[in-house]
Design a protein around this motif. Structure first.
Motif, PDB file in Angstrom:
ATOM      1  N   PHE A   1     -28.801   4.503  -1.401  1.00 57.53           N
ATOM      2  CA  PHE A   1     -29.692   4.853  -0.211  1.00 57.53           C
ATOM      3  C   PHE A   1     -28.436   5.977   0.016  1.00 57.53           C
ATOM      4  CE2 PHE A   1     -29.078   0.790   0.735  1.00 57.53           C
ATOM      5  CZ  PHE A   1     -27.773   0.835   1.822  1.00 57.53           C
ATOM      6  N   PRO A   2     -28.589   6.944   1.020  1.00 58.14           N
ATOM      7  CA  PRO A   2     -27.297   7.940   1.935  1.00 58.14           C
ATOM      8  C   PRO A   2     -27.171   7.308   2.988  1.00 58.14           C
ATOM      9  CG  PRO A   2     -29.314   8.860   1.340  1.00 58.14           C
ATOM     10  CD  PRO A   2     -30.020   7.633   0.841  1.00 58.14           C
ATOM     11  N   ASP A   3     -26.195   6.986   3.792  1.00 59.67           N
ATOM     12  CA  ASP A   3     -25.364   6.717   4.810  1.00 59.67           C
ATOM     13  C   ASP A   3     -25.976   7.828   6.237  1.00 59.67           C
ATOM     14  OD1 ASP A   3     -23.165   8.213   4.152  1.00 59.67           O
ATOM     15  OD2 ASP A   3     -22.392   6.238   4.447  1.00 59.67           O
ATOM     16  N   PHE A   4     -26.706   8.784   5.314  1.00 61.42           N
ATOM     17  CA  PHE A   4     -26.542   9.973   6.420  1.00 61.42           C
ATOM     18  C   PHE A   4     -27.889   9.762   6.687  1.00 61.42           C
ATOM     19  CE2 PHE A   4     -24.738  10.997   2.142  1.00 61.42           C
ATOM     20  CZ  PHE A   4     -26.276  11.761   1.652  1.00 61.42           C
ATOM     21  N   SER A   5     -27.586  11.087   7.404  1.00 63.95           N
ATOM     22  CA  SER A   5     -29.021  11.005   8.039  1.00 63.95           C
ATOM     23  C   SER A   5     -29.696  12.464   7.286  1.00 63.95           C
ATOM     24  CB  SER A   5     -29.679  11.179   9.564  1.00 63.95           C
ATOM     25  OG  SER A   5     -30.945  11.658   9.982  1.00 63.95           O
TER      26      SER A   5
ATOM     27  N   VAL B   1     -37.537  11.362 -10.186  1.00 72.44           N
ATOM     28  CA  VAL B   1     -37.181  11.925  -8.503  1.00 72.44           C
ATOM     29  C   VAL B   1     -35.650  11.994  -8.238  1.00 72.44           C
ATOM     30  CG1 VAL B   1     -38.349   9.511  -8.730  1.00 72.44           C
ATOM     31  CG2 VAL B   1     -35.686   9.248  -9.412  1.00 72.44           C
ATOM     32  N   TYR B   2     -35.410  12.746  -9.614  1.00 69.85           N
ATOM     33  CA  TYR B   2     -33.232  13.310  -9.649  1.00 69.85           C
ATOM     34  C   TYR B   2     -32.937  15.001  -9.611  1.00 69.85           C
ATOM     35  CZ  TYR B   2     -32.254   8.225  -8.346  1.00 69.85           C
ATOM     36  OH  TYR B   2     -32.285   7.447  -7.730  1.00 69.85           O
ATOM     37  N   GLU B   3     -34.128  15.441  -9.713  1.00 68.70           N
ATOM     38  CA  GLU B   3     -34.735  16.921 -10.432  1.00 68.70           C
ATOM     39  C   GLU B   3     -33.615  18.130 -10.093  1.00 68.70           C
ATOM     40  OE1 GLU B   3     -38.851  18.170 -10.131  1.00 68.70           O
ATOM     41  OE2 GLU B   3     -38.976  17.307  -8.027  1.00 68.70           O
TER      42      GLU B   3
ATOM     43  N   SER C   1     -40.354  12.176  -5.869  1.00 67.67           N
ATOM     44  CA  SER C   1     -39.617  11.857  -4.851  1.00 67.67           C
ATOM     45  C   SER C   1     -38.911  12.348  -3.938  1.00 67.67           C
ATOM     46  CB  SER C   1     -38.644  10.562  -4.534  1.00 67.67           C
ATOM     47  OG  SER C   1     -38.405   9.822  -3.471  1.00 67.67           O
ATOM     48  N   PHE C   2     -39.597  12.708  -2.393  1.00 67.90           N
ATOM     49  CA  PHE C   2     -39.467  13.617  -1.103  1.00 67.90           C
ATOM     50  C   PHE C   2     -38.305  12.051  -0.780  1.00 67.90           C
ATOM     51  CE2 PHE C   2     -43.677  15.263  -1.405  1.00 67.90           C
ATOM     52  CZ  PHE C   2     -42.717  16.792  -1.750  1.00 67.90           C
ATOM     53  N   GLY C   3     -38.292  11.317  -1.275  1.00 69.49           N
ATOM     54  CA  GLY C   3     -36.998   9.807  -0.258  1.00 69.49           C
ATOM     55  C   GLY C   3     -35.768  10.930  -0.997  1.00 69.49           C
ATOM     56  N   LYS C   4     -35.247  11.127  -2.227  1.00 70.88           N
ATOM     57  CA  LYS C   4     -33.955  11.520  -2.658  1.00 70.88           C
ATOM     58  C   LYS C   4     -34.025  12.796  -2.539  1.00 70.88           C
ATOM     59  CE  LYS C   4     -34.057   7.350  -5.643  1.00 70.88           C
ATOM     60  NZ  LYS C   4     -35.434   7.060  -4.878  1.00 70.88           N
TER      61      LYS C   4
ATOM     62  N   ILE D   1     -41.965   8.683   0.260  1.00 73.21           N
ATOM     63  CA  ILE D   1     -42.610   9.648  -0.306  1.00 73.21           C
ATOM     64  C   ILE D   1     -42.923   9.722  -0.987  1.00 73.21           C
ATOM     65  CG2 ILE D   1     -44.280  11.878   0.612  1.00 73.21           C
ATOM     66  CD1 ILE D   1     -44.148  10.766   3.566  1.00 73.21           C
ATOM     67  N   GLY D   2     -43.824  10.026  -2.334  1.00 72.82           N
ATOM     68  CA  GLY D   2     -43.752  10.804  -3.622  1.00 72.82           C
ATOM     69  C   GLY D   2     -44.803  11.654  -3.971  1.00 72.82           C
ATOM     70  N   TYR D   3     -44.202  12.438  -5.490  1.00 71.62           N
ATOM     71  CA  TYR D   3     -45.579  12.157  -5.682  1.00 71.62           C
ATOM     72  C   TYR D   3     -45.971  12.689  -7.297  1.00 71.62           C
ATOM     73  CZ  TYR D   3     -43.490  16.708  -6.315  1.00 71.62           C
ATOM     74  OH  TYR D   3     -41.994  18.012  -6.607  1.00 71.62           O
TER      75      TYR D   3
END
Length: 386
Positions: free
Chosen positions: A39-43, A204-206, A233-236, A245-247
């Motif tokens: 997970f990122p540590d930035f926003s 998910v990392y497309e 994945s929109f989270g990525k 949220i993914g699809y």
């Protein structure tokens, strides 16, 4: 009434807490720099956060349609057509899910029957095999060998049987940071074309792909996409892993089966967040378009920072992970080394063997570079002292 305690027979008796939870807890306990969990540590983007607040304030706080907000499915169809030259039907082929992991679980539950065999490539993401087990299937693992982690297609064809029901692939690949090529999809199609075998493509990392030719998707293969479920994945994409949220995109007949599971698993996904993401896709498409450069800079930053160390960094073609060979530093196995590194050196990483069903004797660990430069520099400084 009897006070006897009852302990149910576990459906997953060999499983405990995931390695990601373990290493993050260990990192927190010892105040280590956490390069383990992805997970990122930035926003995330400011516009996206503003649109979330806007839709909450406007009252979009009740259930969304089971298949996903209309605006979001339309935006996904637009993006898919732009990237792959093929437009899925927003009503019958796109389903919004509570993260990519839910899409993966729903797809496996929908397709796998008791006794079916499912092929996956190790190292593989840890949610695949438990979902197959819960569906009554049997996972057949094909080992990918470092440093290239390429699929041996002769070994793959030899693994196929009359019981093979599903193939699970992941590109860009977590944890090896490699990517599939179009010829890999061609080989896959040649192997399964005459069999009733489906494909679950974890992509998910497309948008975090550094290969010169870009991301190769199952959706770009006209024959394969007719029997495939592609998961995103929109989270990525938006650095918002907590939004979950993914699809998934699949032909109508497969989407219908996935939705039968999805509607009783989560039914609907966070409404204002779906609408915010739809706005983001339409207003700022440059975000996902620029994502390869964004993460390439962080990858190169960490690679350069580790150059003076005794770690040997493997090539990274995609995802926000690096693999590092520590054989010049220690003879410990990767699990022991990862725990030692967290406790004694103050940097948390993930051992690769936990992604494999069979013994994985290689001395490799996974580092996440979805971090601020200061975080990467602090971690590299400690690692370079070994």
């Amino acid at each position: 009434m009897s006070s006897k305690s009852f302990i149910p027979e576990s459906k997953l008796p060999s499983l405990g807490t995931t390695i990601f939870t373990q290493m993050s807890a260990l990192a927190q306990q010892h105040k280590a720099i956490n390069l383990s969990q992805g997970f990122p540590d930035f926003s995330g983007p400011g516009y996206l956060k503003k649109r979330l607040a806007y839709h909450v304030e406007q009252g979009a706080n009740q259930y969304a349609p089971m298949t996903g907000a209309v605006a979001l499915r339309a935006a996904i169809a637009d993006k898919t057509e732009q990237i792959y030259g093929w437009r899925p039907d927003a009503d019958s082929e796109i389903t919004v899910t509570a993260g990519a992991t839910e899409a993966l679980f729903a797809a496996i539950s929908a397709l796998v029957r008791s006794g079916d065999e499912v092929i996956c490539f190790d190292p593989s993401y840890d949610s695949y095999a438990p979902a197959v087990t819960l569906a009554g299937g049997v996972t057949r693992h094909i080992a990918l060998q470092p440093p290239s982690f390429r699929v041996d297609w002769d070994a793959f064809r030899a693994q196929l049987t009359d019981k093979t029901r599903l193939v699970i692939l992941n590109t860009p690949h977590n944890p090896s940071a490699t990517v599939w090529q179009p010829e890999d999809f061609a080989q896959l199609w040649q192997a399964i074309a005459e069999r009733e075998i489906y494909v679950l493509s974890d992509e998910v990392y497309e948008h975090i792909c550094f290969a010169p030719q870009g991301h190769a998707s199952v959706l770009a293969h006209p024959q394969l996409r007719q029997r495939s479920i592609a998961v995103s994945s929109f989270g990525k994409t938006y650095h918002m892993t907590g939004w979950k949220i993914g699809y998934c995109i699949a032909p109508p007949v497969l989407s219908a089966e996935v939705r039968k599971i999805h509607q009783y698993l989560t039914f609907a996904v966070n409404t204002p967040a779906q609408l915010a993401i739809a706005d983001m896709l339409n207003a700022e498409p440059q975000h996902w378009q620029q994502l390869p450069d964004f993460y390439r800079e962080r990858r190169d930053h960490l690679v350069n920072a580790l150059a003076p160390s005794r770690f040997k960094v493997l090539p990274c073609e995609g995802t926000y992970f690096l693999l590092a060979d520590y054989s010049a530093i220690s003879d410990m196995d990767d699990v022991a080394f990862s725990k030692w590194l967290t406790v004694e050196v103050g940097v948390a990483v993930i051992p690769l063997s936990v992604f494999c069903a069979d013994p994985f004797p290689h001395k490799l660990v996974r580092l996440c570079f979805a971090k601020q430069d200061a975080t990467l520099d602090a971690a590299a400084e400690r690692l370079c002292q070994l």
